[in-house]
Design an enzyme around this catalytic site. Structure first.
Site, PDB file in Angstrom:
ATOM      1  NE  ARG A 292      -3.893  -2.276   1.997  1.00 22.78           N
ATOM      2  CZ  ARG A 292      -3.913  -3.257   2.887  1.00 22.78           C
ATOM      3  NH1 ARG A 292      -3.164  -3.176   3.965  1.00 22.78           N
ATOM      4  NH2 ARG A 292      -4.674  -4.309   2.734  1.00 22.78           N
ATOM      5  CB  VAL A 293       4.305   2.087   0.803  1.00 21.57           C
ATOM      6  CG1 VAL A 293       5.323   3.172   0.511  1.00 21.57           C
ATOM      7  CG2 VAL A 293       3.911   2.119   2.274  1.00 21.57           C
TER       8      VAL A 293
END
Length: 509
Positions: free
Chosen positions: A368-369
């Site tokens: 999710r980064v």
């Protein structure tokens, strides 16, 4: 002998004048029930949750539950920790929260949950201590994740990048290579200024010894600490082990350094906490876990962060491991931890036994980064890789129906097969960023489309040797600039073309 009463009276008066009252007040309680490393204590009205308490024979414990009339506490020890404690024994408060020694003295050491060395290398010499349980950094204390933490694994660094300060879950069935990814990541941190903590929870001692020997063999113990709470340790020590590992790693983070902590694994941690909770008679919930099981892991994983520059800019990256049953990621503990972390690396048994190692399922795995935790060079070459692989998986399923394929579809299948081969990697052989960028570039640009699949691994190995000897400036520039400029791509294209001709002459006569 002549006894004079007035002399005796004057001596007694002098002694009475010297006498001062010394009052000593201690908060004590009484053991009313003991068993399974759990004690129920009457008294200790002003004790705190998490406080260290002292039983008879210098046996220590920790308060875990405060009830109306009694206190529930866990007793520390490995084998049969409550053997010397009986009903009616006095228990004293210490006024201290459970702490663990931290600092540089722990680097290269194997310690138990409470920080006592178990590697036979002597005592720890440090004056630094940190509480096992501490608050996570606030929003103001953090900054966004932007620095890559390279694992050395092509499949992860290209498609599921991990950044310093991120929490990335490694999830999969038993024996699918979860610990292997964690160990490779530790080995790849050599010379990169990242201090590593490996926390073994509920594992066999033979497995922990094997991990320690592997890290020693590859020179990784020079910057690593192992926290061991083996399967023979009590549930209380297994429950506290991840918090101990986190406290050791936090010391580096708050000193402006970078740390990586691996929790192997949190499934066993949850089971240990469930055991303690049921013994403490807390109400069971779903799958018999207590109601605060989500908080158990969130308060641990939220301590991973990338600190603001005002606080030194240190980071703590967490790689928790979760073991699934028959690939079920929808059960209670996996869904809890998935919702807490910043992405997951899902390992699939079918891929593992099919020879794809690391056995990463690209469809279920996510970071999710994302690209923020990637170097520009990797982002440039790996942009299409994930999509290409996803399309390849769909086409493979489609072709099982035996329909005729057009040329474009056949080309996609050929490319996909080569990319799957490229992303395979042997254990304990992490790659540098430059080598990863080059081989992925070669694959995505179609240079391998006419190379037989069974020769891809040979091509890759010989290609690295050729580049390092004939074009050493290419990997050096990629490593220093972290970018793939047009000039570099031209050089790389000519290098690949030259090598490919040599390779074909040598292997495809």
């Amino acid at each position: 002998m002549d006894i004079r009463p007035e002399e005796i009276t004057s001596i007694i008066k002098k002694e009475l004048e010297k006498y001062t009252t010394r009052l000593s007040v201690e908060s004590v309680g009484t053991v009313i029930q003991v068993g399974d490393a759990i004690a129920r204590i009457y008294g200790l009205d002003d004790v705190m949750v998490g406080e260290l308490i002292e039983f008879s024979d210098n046996v220590m414990g920790m308060v875990l539950s405060l009830e109306e009339d009694t206190v529930g506490a866990v007793i520390f020890g490995s084998d049969n920790p409550d053997r010397n404690i009986k009903e009616g024994d006095v228990v004293k408060r210490t006024g201290k929260i459970v702490q663990i020694p931290v600092g540089d003295a722990l680097i290269g050491r194997t310690v138990g949950t409470l920080g006592k060395p178990i590697d036979g290398k002597g005592e720890l010499h440090t004056d630094k201590f940190r509480p096992l349980q501490s608050n996570a950094p606030s929003i103001v204390d953090r900054q966004p994740v932007f620095e890559p933490l390279e694992t050395g694994l092509k499949a992860i660094d290209s498609m599921i990048p991990i950044g310093r300060g991120q929490r990335e879950l490694i999830i999969g069935d038993r024996q699918t290579g979860k610990t292997a990814i964690a160990i490779d990541t530790i080995i790849n941190q050599k010379g990169k200024g990242v201090f590593c903590v490996y926390v073994a929870i509920g594992q066999k001692m033979s497995n922990i010894v094997a991990v320690a020997e592997t890290l020693q063999k590859y020179g990784a113990m020079e910057y690593t600490t192992i926290v061991s709470a083996s399967s023979r340790a009590s549930a209380s020590l297994q429950y506290l082990a991840p918090y101990a590992g986190c406290a050791i790693a936090e010391e580096f983070m708050y000193s402006g350094k970078h740390a990586l902590v691996i929790y192997d694994d949190l499934s066993r941690h949850a089971m240990a906490y469930r055991q303690l909770s049921l013994l403490l008679r807390r109400p069971p919930g779903r799958e018999a876990y207590p109601g605060d099981i989500f908080y158990l892991h969130s308060r641990l994983l939220e301590r991973a962060a990338k600190l603001s520059n005002d606080l030194g800019g240190g980071s703590l990256t967490a790689l928790p491991i979760i073991e699934t049953q028959a690939g079920d990621i929808t059960s209670y503990i996996p869904t809890n931890v998935i919702s807490i972390t910043d992405g997951q690396i899902y390992l699939e048994g079918d891929l593992f036994y099919g020879g794809v190692r690391p056995a990463i399922n690209v469809g279920f795995s996510v970071s999710r980064v994302g690209g923020k935790a990637q170097s520009k060079a990797m982002r440039k070459v790996a942009g299409k890789l994930r999509l290409d692989l996803a399309q390849y998986r769909e086409l493979v399923t489609f072709t099982q129906f035996g329909s005729e394929l057009d040329k474009a579809t056949q080309a996609q299948l050929v490319r996909g097969e080569r990319m799957v081969e490229i992303l395979k990697q042997k254990q304990y052989e992490p790659l540098s960023l430059a080598h990863q960028v080059m081989i992925i570039y070669v694959g995505t640009q179609g240079y391998l489309d006419d190379i037989p699949t069974n020769l891809i691994a040979v091509f890759e190995k010989e290609f690295y040797q050729f580049i390092d000897s004939d074009y050493p400036q290419v990997p050096i520039e990629i490593a220093s600039q972290k970018q793939l400029t047009d000039e570099l791509m031209k050089t790389l294209n000519s290098a690949v073309a030259t090598f490919k001709e040599k390779f074909k002459q040598g292997h495809l006569k």
